[in-house]
Motif scaffolding. Structure first.
Motif, PDB file in Angstrom:
ATOM      1  N   ALA A  29     -29.594  10.516  14.701  1.00  0.00           N
ATOM      2  CA  ALA A  29     -28.687  10.838  13.603  1.00  0.00           C
ATOM      3  C   ALA A  29     -27.403  10.034  13.699  1.00  0.00           C
ATOM      4  CB  ALA A  29     -28.380  12.337  13.618  1.00  0.00           C
ATOM      5  N   LEU A  30     -26.899   9.892  14.923  1.00  0.00           N
ATOM      6  CA  LEU A  30     -25.670   9.140  15.146  1.00  0.00           C
ATOM      7  C   LEU A  30     -25.840   7.684  14.695  1.00  0.00           C
ATOM      8  CD1 LEU A  30     -23.105  10.206  16.423  1.00  0.00           C
ATOM      9  CD2 LEU A  30     -23.810   9.226  18.602  1.00  0.00           C
TER      10      LEU A  30
ATOM     11  N   LEU B 116     -25.122   3.912   7.885  1.00  0.00           N
ATOM     12  CA  LEU B 116     -24.582   4.290   6.586  1.00  0.00           C
ATOM     13  C   LEU B 116     -23.135   3.820   6.440  1.00  0.00           C
ATOM     14  CD1 LEU B 116     -25.981   7.921   6.207  1.00  0.00           C
ATOM     15  CD2 LEU B 116     -26.574   5.953   4.816  1.00  0.00           C
ATOM     16  N   ILE B 117     -22.362   3.943   7.517  1.00  0.00           N
ATOM     17  CA  ILE B 117     -20.948   3.563   7.442  1.00  0.00           C
ATOM     18  C   ILE B 117     -20.811   2.056   7.235  1.00  0.00           C
ATOM     19  CG2 ILE B 117     -18.812   3.349   8.789  1.00  0.00           C
ATOM     20  CD1 ILE B 117     -19.497   6.061  10.048  1.00  0.00           C
TER      21      ILE B 117
ATOM     22  N   SER C 166     -28.009   6.586  12.582  1.00  0.00           N
ATOM     23  CA  SER C 166     -28.170   6.564  11.130  1.00  0.00           C
ATOM     24  C   SER C 166     -26.809   6.587  10.458  1.00  0.00           C
ATOM     25  CB  SER C 166     -28.985   7.760  10.650  1.00  0.00           C
ATOM     26  OG  SER C 166     -30.259   7.737  11.226  1.00  0.00           O
ATOM     27  N   VAL C 167     -25.903   7.380  11.013  1.00  0.00           N
ATOM     28  CA  VAL C 167     -24.558   7.458  10.437  1.00  0.00           C
ATOM     29  C   VAL C 167     -23.858   6.105  10.552  1.00  0.00           C
ATOM     30  CG1 VAL C 167     -22.286   8.503  10.713  1.00  0.00           C
ATOM     31  CG2 VAL C 167     -24.319   9.934  10.785  1.00  0.00           C
TER      32      VAL C 167
ATOM     33  N   LEU D 266     -30.091  14.039   6.897  1.00  0.00           N
ATOM     34  CA  LEU D 266     -29.248  13.862   8.075  1.00  0.00           C
ATOM     35  C   LEU D 266     -28.944  15.213   8.726  1.00  0.00           C
ATOM     36  CD1 LEU D 266     -27.905  11.474   9.478  1.00  0.00           C
ATOM     37  CD2 LEU D 266     -25.850  11.932   8.151  1.00  0.00           C
TER      38      LEU D 266
ATOM     39  N   LEU E 168     -27.906  13.166   2.771  1.00  0.00           N
ATOM     40  CA  LEU E 168     -27.189  14.093   3.644  1.00  0.00           C
ATOM     41  C   LEU E 168     -28.082  15.242   4.088  1.00  0.00           C
ATOM     42  CD1 LEU E 168     -23.561  14.329   2.250  1.00  0.00           C
ATOM     43  CD2 LEU E 168     -24.483  12.998   4.149  1.00  0.00           C
TER      44      LEU E 168
ATOM     45  N   SER F 129     -30.228  13.675  18.170  1.00  0.00           N
ATOM     46  CA  SER F 129     -28.794  13.505  17.926  1.00  0.00           C
ATOM     47  C   SER F 129     -28.425  12.022  17.952  1.00  0.00           C
ATOM     48  CB  SER F 129     -27.972  14.290  18.948  1.00  0.00           C
ATOM     49  OG  SER F 129     -28.006  13.659  20.201  1.00  0.00           O
TER      50      SER F 129
ATOM     51  N   ALA G 197     -29.969   3.951   4.304  1.00  0.00           N
ATOM     52  CA  ALA G 197     -30.433   5.062   5.127  1.00  0.00           C
ATOM     53  C   ALA G 197     -31.787   4.683   5.709  1.00  0.00           C
ATOM     54  CB  ALA G 197     -30.557   6.316   4.284  1.00  0.00           C
TER      55      ALA G 197
END
Lengths: 331, 518
Positions: free
Chosen positions: B236-237, B243-244, B239-240, B28, B25, B233, B364
């Protein structure tokens, strides 16, 4: 175990010791460049030795990825960057590099041997080459992109989203064909064996025999001729002309060694540096060294037409060309 | 099981898990803190997400399903070279991507051995490029790992159970249903989730063997966002999203793992009375031979390509090799400090959801973690000065989910079977680990540390962002050789890498196994 201990020692020193006074007396010039420049066989070690002979300084190369990685790193570090000079961007990246506002102008005077006139005052070219498809000499290569698309020859190219040669090919096709570029790519789709992350993977696949041709440079066969005494590789000349890659260096406004950095940029176009580059970086020198080109370079093909998109226009054209490329190859 | 059987302190476990979460986190948030308003996710990104999930699902399914018969055959048979084969199962997994891809292409490529054979027989040749090529490569990487993990499950069934089954004259089928199937139900979902997550972050394999931009993965989109567009951005998006998807897969897999204990035994070597008939022997032999060929041929290609390059290796490659070993040693230390407390915490709980945190570390993007921590560290210290600790920490984090998968089942068993006795005797805390747990986990710990060390040696993750000239690792040096046309020397470096990684893996694994079997 010796290296292990050495590693441990370096690590501990780096962790605990502040820079000692003795080091501070010799000015240090930090140059960010791409990985293959600093490799054992790359130009880095020889350039470093030659520059340190005269500069009374400690030249430190820091290698990282490729040209795009260099620029990304610089953006991350911003004005705090320890780099004095960045060496290894190409004309496709100049606009983005200038946008950062981190670079400053430098007086570099040289009698360039480039096929085009060099007017940029922020970045100084140090070597250049033509992108070209390299093949084995037992093959009769096509002479245009259209002929290539019509043939059943297999090619390996690099992804324009992760590699500078890949981006070069994208710009080459777009510059030569304009609105027709997408249909050229659609025609090439069945010739493309695969698309790789970077140059090394593509060239490795070609040498393994996975493809008949690989996107590289007209100067690539020089490596095989000079270093391996192998004349079985050649580059295909295309009638559309060849897109150029001009590699440049620039100095940072935030450098604490501005004069040394300017000296280094001038050194890079001097005879001493230019005579090292052809047989270490396997590109053409930006300024013809007094001894001329090394033996073996005369065997290389010479494209009649050089292509290059003005660096300021690259970002907009790149985005459009990338959309077309993706659309044509994702079908 | 009524209540908790044993009180392993959960504080250190929670601490270790929290550290992993903070690492991810933190990175991130750091990336987001530098992001300007970006472009969001486009149509191409959604196509990449769909392709990524689909290929990862296929790779995980095929690797795990194929691994079951291979592991079963290896569990039932004893033959000369079995130990070596089991060690070599660790090999594909630790090879740098480009080495493994070139090895695979020597066998399956356009002019590869398979196609030469087909051509000689007058049969049409095969193309490896496409979705099937991506899955083939992922199976090459992960089938051996899955086999090793399932094999470990087989060895966790106590010898006494098989003896009892033989005394009751259970058929091989009945033995499978009563002893082996419950074990598989417990082991397989976690392994499949692990492989799914590994394949989720695939980039160069998918692109190279996928044959072009159709095979774009999320990781490639992240790479492009960081390197070419510097659109933080979007990076990061993406990457999220990664992760999800990974977190979702982990939760599903761990949720369906049933809570059953196979029960304790006396740790005697297993003897199998079932499956002695000719047909079963022949089938097992066939399965082992096929798997060994699939695994060993590309490895042989790596060796074959590399032998000529070995004498060409410059001193810098040997120095880089020393640096790689050094990083591996630190990584193993960090790993043990993270994995043991976390495993202890997980093993004493009913639900396995916590293990999902371990999987997050793997899902990640290394580029995201590296960039994030670069942003955090850079204002304070020169990133090159912390290159080694950061690399070791990230390597350990990447290895964590594998190690949890290796350690947790055995630890859970130990806690269930011996926990009450230990509690009655008042053995808690460190003595509990020292007397009861660690001796019973020797094999698992050897395997886990060996895997971590080997992975660390072959890794080319964050070091590329942090390293300077003095801190170059072997994989990085190998790429530099390739970048300077030195393909032969690079092949030599790849062979050195293979030998080193396998060497440390063998040392740790052997140390753990002692004279017993895997």
């Amino acid at each position: 175990m010796k290296y292990l201990a050495l590693g441990a020692a370096t690590f501990l020193i780096a962790q605990t010791a502040p820079p000692s006074a003795a080091y501070a007396e010799t000015p240090e010039l930090t140059v960010y460049t791409y990985d293959s420049f600093v490799a054992e066989w790359g130009p880095g070690p020889q350039i470093e030795a030659a520059f340190e002979e005269t500069c009374g300084c400690d030249l430190k190369f820091v290698g990282m990825g490729d040209g795009a990685a260099l620029l990304a790193r610089l953006k991350l570090e911003g004005a705090r960057s320890e780099a004095d000079v960045v060496l290894g961007l190409d004309t496709s990246l100049i606009a983005a590099a200038k946008d950062t506002g981190l670079f400053t102008e430098t007086q570099v005077s040289a009698d360039y041997a480039l096929p085009i006139e060099w007017t940029d005052s922020t970045f100084a070219p140090y070597d250049w080459g033509y992108f070209a498809f390299v093949h084995n000499t037992d093959l009769t290569p096509p002479a245009t992109f259209k002929a290539l698309a019509a043939s059943d020859l297999k090619i390996v190219i690099q992804d324009p989203r992760s590699s500078t040669p890949g981006l070069g090919l994208l710009m080459w096709v777009k510059d030569a064909y304009g609105d027709e570029a997408e249909s050229i790519w659609a025609g090439l789709a069945d010739n493309i064996v695969t698309v790789t992350k970077g140059w090394s993977e593509a060239y490795g696949l070609f040498l393994e025999g996975e493809a008949d041709m690989v996107l590289s440079y007209t100067t690539s066969p020089a490596y095989h001729i000079i270093a391996e005494e192998d004349d079985s590789k050649a580059a295909a000349v295309f009638d559309e002309g060849h897109y150029m890659q001009i590699e440049v260096a620039g100095r940072l406004a935030g450098s604490d060694q501005p004069e040394l950095a300017a000296d280094f940029l001038n050194f890079m176009v001097s005879d001493a540096a230019q005579s090292i580059l052809p047989t270490t970086n396997w590109m053409y020198p930006a300024v013809m060294p007094s001894g001329g080109l090394p033996e073996g370079f005369e065997a290389l093909v010479k494209p009649e037409k050089a292509r290059l998109v003005d660096s300021a226009l690259v970002p907009a054209i790149r985005d459009e060309a990338l959309e077309e490329w993706l659309a044509a190859l994702s079908r | 099981m009524a209540g908790r059987a044993v009180s392993l302190s959960s504080k250190t476990g929670i601490g270790a898990a929290a550290l992993v979460v903070v690492l991810i986190l933190g990175a991130l948030l750091a990336v987001l803190s530098r992001a300007e308003v970006g472009s969001g996710l486009g149509r191409a990104d959604w196509a990449a997400i769909r392709f990524t999930v689909w290929q990862a699902f296929l790779s995980a399914l095929i690797s795990t399903v194929l691994a079951i018969p291979v592991a079963r055959a290896l569990a039932r048979r004893r033959f000369p070279g079995r130990g070596l084969l089991v060690t070599l199962l660790g090999a594909p997994f630790i090879l740098p991507v480009i080495v493994a891809v070139l090895g695979l292409l020597t066998v399956f490529g356009r002019g590869g051995w398979v196609n030469q054979g087909l051509d000689a027989l007058g049969l049409p040749t095969l193309s490896i490029y496409g979705l099937h090529g991506v899955v083939l490569a992922h199976v090459f990487f992960n089938l051996p790992l899955a086999t090793r993990l399932i094999l470990q499950g087989w060895h966790s069934i106590p010898a006494e159970r098989f003896r009892l089954a033989a005394q009751l004259r259970l058929t091989p089928r009945a033995t499978f249903r009563t002893l082996e199937w419950p074990m598989l139900r417990q082991v397989v979902p976690g392994i499949a989730a692990l492989i799914f997550v590994i394949c989720l972050t695939s980039f160069a394999v998918a692109l190279t063997l996928g044959g072009g931009p159709r095979a774009t993965t999320i990781e490639l989109a992240i790479y492009q966002a960081f390197r070419f567009d510097f659109d933080l951005s979007r990076a990061a998006l993406l990457s999220v999203v990664q992760l999800i998807v990974a977190g979702g897969a982990a939760v599903v897999a761990l949720w369906i793992i049933p809570q059953v204990s196979i029960g304790g035994g006396l740790d005697r070597p297993v003897q199998r009375w079932d499956a002695r008939r000719g047909l079963q022997r022949a089938m097992d032999a066939g399965v082992i031979a096929l798997a060994a060929a699939f695994l060993l041929l590309p490895l042989a290609a790596v060796v074959w390509r590399g032998v000529n390059g070995l004498p060409l290796l410059p001193v810098s490659v040997w120095q880089a090799a020393g640096m790689s070993v050094f990083v591996a040693v630190i990584s193993v230390g960090v790993l043990l400090a993270l994995a043991l407390p976390m495993a202890g915490w997980i093993a004493t709980r009913r639900a396995g959801g916590v293990e999902a945190i371990g999987l997050l570390g793997l899902s990640a993007s290394p580029l995201m973690i590296g960039t994030g921590w670069f942003i955090l560290v850079n204002p304070v210290i020169n990133p090159a000065d912390v290159a080694l600790p950061v690399t070791a920490l990230v390597n350990a984090m990447m290895a964590l989910p594998f190690c949890l998968r290796i350690i947790v089942p055995r630890l859970r068993e130990t806690v269930q079977d011996y926990g009450r006795l230990a509690q009655t005797l008042g053995v808690t805390g460190w003595p509990l680990w020292r007397i009861v747990i660690l001796p019973r986990m020797r094999g698992q710990l050897g395997f886990a540390t060996g895997l971590t060390a080997a992975l660390s040696i072959g890794d080319l993750g964050v070091i590329t962002l942090f390293a300077d000239q003095e801190r170059v690792t072997l994989p990085l040096q190998m790429y530099r050789l390739m970048g300077s046309y030195q393909m032969d020397a690079a092949a030599g470096a790849a062979l050195l890498l293979l030998v080193l990684a396998l060497g440390v893996f063998w040392l740790c694994d052997k140390g753990g196994r002692g004279d017993a079997e895997a």
